[in-house]
Design a protein around this motif. Structure first.
Motif, PDB file in Angstrom:
ATOM      1  N   GLU A  64      12.433  23.751  43.622  1.00 40.38           N
ATOM      2  CA  GLU A  64      12.744  25.177  43.761  1.00 40.38           C
ATOM      3  C   GLU A  64      11.734  26.075  43.055  1.00 40.38           C
ATOM      4  OE1 GLU A  64      16.471  28.252  42.835  1.00 40.38           O
ATOM      5  OE2 GLU A  64      16.642  26.114  42.336  1.00 40.38           O
TER       6      GLU A  64
ATOM      7  N   THR B 245       8.657  25.951  42.911  1.00 39.11           N
ATOM      8  CA  THR B 245       7.414  26.103  43.680  1.00 39.11           C
ATOM      9  C   THR B 245       7.630  26.889  44.967  1.00 39.11           C
ATOM     10  OG1 THR B 245       7.684  24.079  45.012  1.00 39.11           O
ATOM     11  CG2 THR B 245       6.709  23.839  42.814  1.00 39.11           C
ATOM     12  N   GLN B 246       8.878  27.242  45.269  1.00 46.74           N
ATOM     13  CA  GLN B 246       9.173  27.915  46.525  1.00 46.74           C
ATOM     14  C   GLN B 246       9.006  29.428  46.447  1.00 46.74           C
ATOM     15  OE1 GLN B 246      13.123  25.886  46.660  1.00 46.74           O
ATOM     16  NE2 GLN B 246      12.595  25.423  48.776  1.00 46.74           N
TER      17      GLN B 246
ATOM     18  N   LEU C 137      14.392  19.103  47.745  1.00 49.30           N
ATOM     19  CA  LEU C 137      14.270  20.559  47.802  1.00 49.30           C
ATOM     20  C   LEU C 137      14.787  21.281  46.545  1.00 49.30           C
ATOM     21  CD1 LEU C 137      14.929  21.368  51.569  1.00 49.30           C
ATOM     22  CD2 LEU C 137      12.897  21.985  50.233  1.00 49.30           C
TER      23      LEU C 137
ATOM     24  N   THR D 150       7.088  18.992  51.726  1.00 51.37           N
ATOM     25  CA  THR D 150       8.493  19.300  51.447  1.00 51.37           C
ATOM     26  C   THR D 150       8.757  20.791  51.653  1.00 51.37           C
ATOM     27  OG1 THR D 150       8.620  17.490  49.828  1.00 51.37           O
ATOM     28  CG2 THR D 150      10.330  19.175  49.713  1.00 51.37           C
ATOM     29  N   LEU D 151       7.850  21.624  51.162  1.00 52.05           N
ATOM     30  CA  LEU D 151       8.000  23.068  51.342  1.00 52.05           C
ATOM     31  C   LEU D 151       7.943  23.454  52.816  1.00 52.05           C
ATOM     32  CD1 LEU D 151       5.794  24.340  48.379  1.00 52.05           C
ATOM     33  CD2 LEU D 151       8.270  24.563  48.586  1.00 52.05           C
ATOM     34  N   GLU D 152       7.168  22.714  53.589  1.00 45.35           N
ATOM     35  CA  GLU D 152       7.060  22.985  55.026  1.00 45.35           C
ATOM     36  C   GLU D 152       8.248  22.431  55.810  1.00 45.35           C
ATOM     37  OE1 GLU D 152       3.318  21.244  56.047  1.00 45.35           O
ATOM     38  OE2 GLU D 152       2.124  22.809  55.057  1.00 45.35           O
TER      39      GLU D 152
ATOM     40  N   ARG E  31       3.604  28.430  41.154  1.00 50.48           N
ATOM     41  CA  ARG E  31       2.900  28.226  42.422  1.00 50.48           C
ATOM     42  C   ARG E  31       1.407  28.549  42.286  1.00 50.48           C
ATOM     43  NH1 ARG E  31       5.197  27.957  47.679  1.00 50.48           N
ATOM     44  NH2 ARG E  31       3.586  28.110  49.289  1.00 50.48           N
TER      45      ARG E  31
ATOM     46  N   ARG F 236       3.701  19.970  49.327  1.00 48.86           N
ATOM     47  CA  ARG F 236       3.396  20.877  50.436  1.00 48.86           C
ATOM     48  C   ARG F 236       4.255  20.560  51.653  1.00 48.86           C
ATOM     49  NH1 ARG F 236      -0.020  19.577  54.238  1.00 48.86           N
ATOM     50  NH2 ARG F 236      -1.174  18.161  52.867  1.00 48.86           N
TER      51      ARG F 236
END
Length: 463
Positions: free
Chosen positions: A376, A378-379, A372, A338-340, A441, A336
């Motif tokens: 990918e 999960t983005q 990142l 990392t995505l943020e 996701r 989470r």
């Protein structure tokens, strides 16, 4: 004497011949080049001969040798096509079959472990195995109450062979490098060796399968066969028909491959949340794609077709990771953050869990840049897993000249995460073999603690 070749001298000689054989083929290839053949053609011939010897030897020896081969088989997606091509056919064979034991040996095991009257337990018993794997083979039969069953019989001497093979393989793991370029085999062998006693224990396997079968009994998407009988070296479970995932990979429709991929991801993340156990042997031979049950098929037809109503059958619970609280919350929190784009937050968590040792200082932004590309899938709402994508990831991390390679070498994998890491990578490898488009996701939001900021501490969203 057992029919499983287990004498230390014999097995060691067969395994030691692998790197020697590779050196011999390299010399043979040089001779071909001097004789005028193109480098590309000679390289392909050498790779094909290497693949033939490697997987023929691993399959014949069964035990730890074949277990290593099965573990390697899920990673072939990450290899460059010029290497993976000659290996793929041999790898697929290894996922589903091995040279079987003769019927007389199987009968001896059943008489010893179930009783001299073992035939009274069955209305029918097929002597020809339906499948053969690393430490046992499976026979189709009809139980005395009329149920179709799978009878898993452990190879005599399997424990001795397993330990002997993995010990020997670990001694020259570096020499196996040319056989599977770009892969660090030694840690994989060590982890397999650490799990030997559990996989040989059919009582533990039966217990894990019963727990899964009870939890997933009413699940519309995942089917776990019930345990019918268990004794030392013999495990009887309900038989399930379906398309082996290895066949779906080669011949499945796009809808079948997408559905198989979605359910595989769902099982990976929901299993620990629902049972406290992680199925830790995700090679394609352990999964079946099952057609919809009649009432589901009728309902699907009303809704415009049967797409998405196939189910996933899961076999072989010999290797599981016990996770009473489900997958560690650190995984979800790290993903989470990392995505943020929270580099400092991710770095702090990795230090807390000893992914970054106290003696090492890394740049948090560089760590974020390293992670990142890996996350990918999960983005986005849905992601198509491909061999090309995973090859790009492998090349980025394996290239000694790249910053990602240098940073990756400084990261640490804590022991409690070793099996989780291997299972996750293996599952991603299978998704890439399938070429599946998956809403990953959705599964993370549903099952992975910490992936959603408001997930209760110590709980998965749907646990």
């Amino acid at each position: 004497m057992s029919d499983l070749p287990r004498k230390a001298v014999t097995r060691t000689a067969k395994l030691a011949a692998l790197p020697l054989g590779f050196a011999g083929r390299a010399t043979w290839g040089l001779g071909k080049r001097i004789g005028g053949k193109s480098a590309e053609l000679v390289a392909r011939e050498v790779q094909q001969r290497t693949a033939d010897q490697l997987f023929k030897t691993l399959g014949e020896l069964k035990g730890g040798a074949m277990k290593l081969g099965q573990a390697l088989s899920v990673f072939e997606s990450a290899l460059p096509e010029e290497i993976a091509g000659p290996y793929r056919a041999a790898l697929t064979k290894l996922q589903e079959a091995a040279p079987p034991l003769p019927a007389r040996t199987v009968h001896e095991v059943l008489a010893t472990r179930i009783g001299e009257d073992w035939r009274e337990y069955f209305l029918e018993f097929e002597d020809t195995p339906a499948a053969a794997a690393s430490i046992g083979q499976v026979h189709r039969a009809v139980w005395h109450d009329g149920r179709d069953v799978a009878v898993k019989v452990q190879y005599p001497g399997a424990g001795e062979a397993l330990l002997s093979d993995l010990t020997q393989l670990s001694r020259f793991a570096r020499l196996l490098g040319p056989l599977v370029p770009g892969m660090d085999i030694k840690p994989l062998i060590k982890e397999l060796r650490d799990r030997v006693s559990e996989e040989l224990d059919y009582e533990l396997e039966a217990q894990a399968q019963r727990e899964h079968a009870a939890e997933f009994a009413d699940d519309p998407d995942v089917v776990i066969p019930q345990v019918v009988h268990q004794s030392d070296q013999v495990l009887v479970t309900e038989w399930i028909d379906g398309i082996p995932l290895s066949e779906v990979i080669v011949e499945g429709t796009a809808d079948q491959r997408d559905r198989a991929g979605q359910l595989l991801a769902r099982f990976l993340f929901s299993g620990p949340a629902r049972t406290g156990l992680l199925h830790a042997d995700p090679h394609p031979g352990n999964f079946r794609l099952l057609p919809p049950v009649a009432k589901d098929a009728e309902h699907a037809e009303e809704e415009g077709g049967a797409v998405g109503s196939w189910r996933l059958g899961v076999l072989d619970f010999g290797t599981v990771d016990r996770l009473p609280g489900g997958l560690p919350r650190t995984i979800g929190d790290s993903l989470r953050l990392t995505l943020e784009g929270d580099a400092a937050g991710v770095y702090g968590l990795l230090r807390e869990e000893n992914f970054v040792k106290e003696s090492i200082d890394l740049d948090p932004d560089e760590v974020l840049d390293y992670l990142l590309p890996i996350i990918e899938p999960t983005q986005v709402e849905e992601f198509t897993f491909t061999r090309g994508w995973i090859r790009d990831q492998a090349a980025r991390i394996a290239d000694p000249r790249s910053p990602a390679h240098q940073l990756g070498r400084q990261l640490n994998l804590p022991p409690s995460y070793v099996l989780i890491h291997r299972v996750t990578l293996s599952t991603i490898g299978v998704l890439c073999q399938l070429g599946a488009t998956v809403r990953l996701r959705d599964e993370l939001e549903a099952w992975l603690p910490g992936f959603l900021a408001d997930t209760p501490e110590g709980e998965a969203v749907q646990a």
